[in-house]
Design a protein around this motif. Sequence first.
Motif, short mmCIF file in Angstrom:
data_model
loop_
_atom_site.label_atom_id
_atom_site.label_comp_id
_atom_site.label_asym_id
_atom_site.label_seq_id
_atom_site.Cartn_x
_atom_site.Cartn_y
_atom_site.Cartn_z
N ALA A 152 0.82 -1.22 0.00
CA ALA A 152 0.00 0.00 0.00
C ALA A 152 0.85 1.27 0.00
O ALA A 152 0.56 2.22 -0.73
N SER A 153 1.91 1.30 0.78
CA SER A 153 2.75 2.51 0.85
C SER A 153 3.44 2.79 -0.47
O SER A 153 3.48 3.93 -0.94
N ARG A 154 3.99 1.75 -1.10
CA ARG A 154 4.70 1.94 -2.37
C ARG A 154 3.72 2.34 -3.48
O ARG A 154 4.05 3.17 -4.34
N LEU A 155 2.53 1.76 -3.46
CA LEU A 155 1.52 2.11 -4.46
C LEU A 155 1.09 3.57 -4.29
O LEU A 155 0.98 4.31 -5.26
N GLN A 156 0.89 3.99 -3.06
CA GLN A 156 0.54 5.38 -2.76
C GLN A 156 1.66 6.31 -3.24
O GLN A 156 1.39 7.35 -3.86
N GLN A 157 2.89 5.94 -3.00
CA GLN A 157 4.04 6.76 -3.44
C GLN A 157 4.11 6.86 -4.96
O GLN A 157 4.41 7.92 -5.51
N GLU A 158 3.83 5.76 -5.65
CA GLU A 158 3.88 5.76 -7.12
C GLU A 158 2.81 6.68 -7.70
O GLU A 158 3.08 7.46 -8.62
N VAL A 159 1.60 6.60 -7.18
CA VAL A 159 0.53 7.48 -7.66
C VAL A 159 0.88 8.93 -7.36
O VAL A 159 0.74 9.81 -8.21
N ASP A 160 1.38 9.19 -6.16
CA ASP A 160 1.79 10.55 -5.77
C ASP A 160 2.87 11.09 -6.71
O ASP A 160 2.78 12.21 -7.20
N ARG A 161 3.87 10.27 -7.00
CA ARG A 161 4.97 10.68 -7.88
C ARG A 161 4.45 11.04 -9.27
O ARG A 161 4.81 12.08 -9.83
N ARG A 162 3.58 10.21 -9.81
CA ARG A 162 3.07 10.46 -11.16
C ARG A 162 2.16 11.69 -11.21
O ARG A 162 2.22 12.45 -12.17
N ILE A 163 1.35 11.88 -10.19
CA ILE A 163 0.47 13.06 -10.17
C ILE A 163 1.30 14.33 -10.09
O ILE A 163 1.06 15.29 -10.82
N HIS A 164 2.30 14.35 -9.23
CA HIS A 164 3.06 15.57 -9.00
C HIS A 164 4.12 15.87 -10.06
O HIS A 164 4.81 16.88 -9.98
#
Length: 90
Positions: free
Chosen positions: A8-20
């Motif tokens: 969950a943490s890595r998936l959240q980070q990946e989505v955050d990275r792509r959005i930003h």
Amino acid sequence: MIRKTLNASRLQQEVDRRIHRLQEIIEDGVKIRVPRPQLQEPDKTGCNWKMTNFGNAIGFERDIERVLVAVRAEYNLSTEVKDTGNPFGD
């Protein structure tokens, strides 16, 4: 295509990275709060997670949806539970 799995943490980070890294987000200087992914039964595409309730996202819904579609096509949420053992050793 076979999906890779992330916790969950890595998936959240990946989505955050792509959005930003989206140009529209960078230009507006906005910081969008990315929620943790929620496990669900696999949908018709085979994806087993969803994300809802992004913070500070008004006006960027389409951009976020594009990122989610791409990430959901690439990754599934890991369902493995790690055994941390008994910290008291009994």
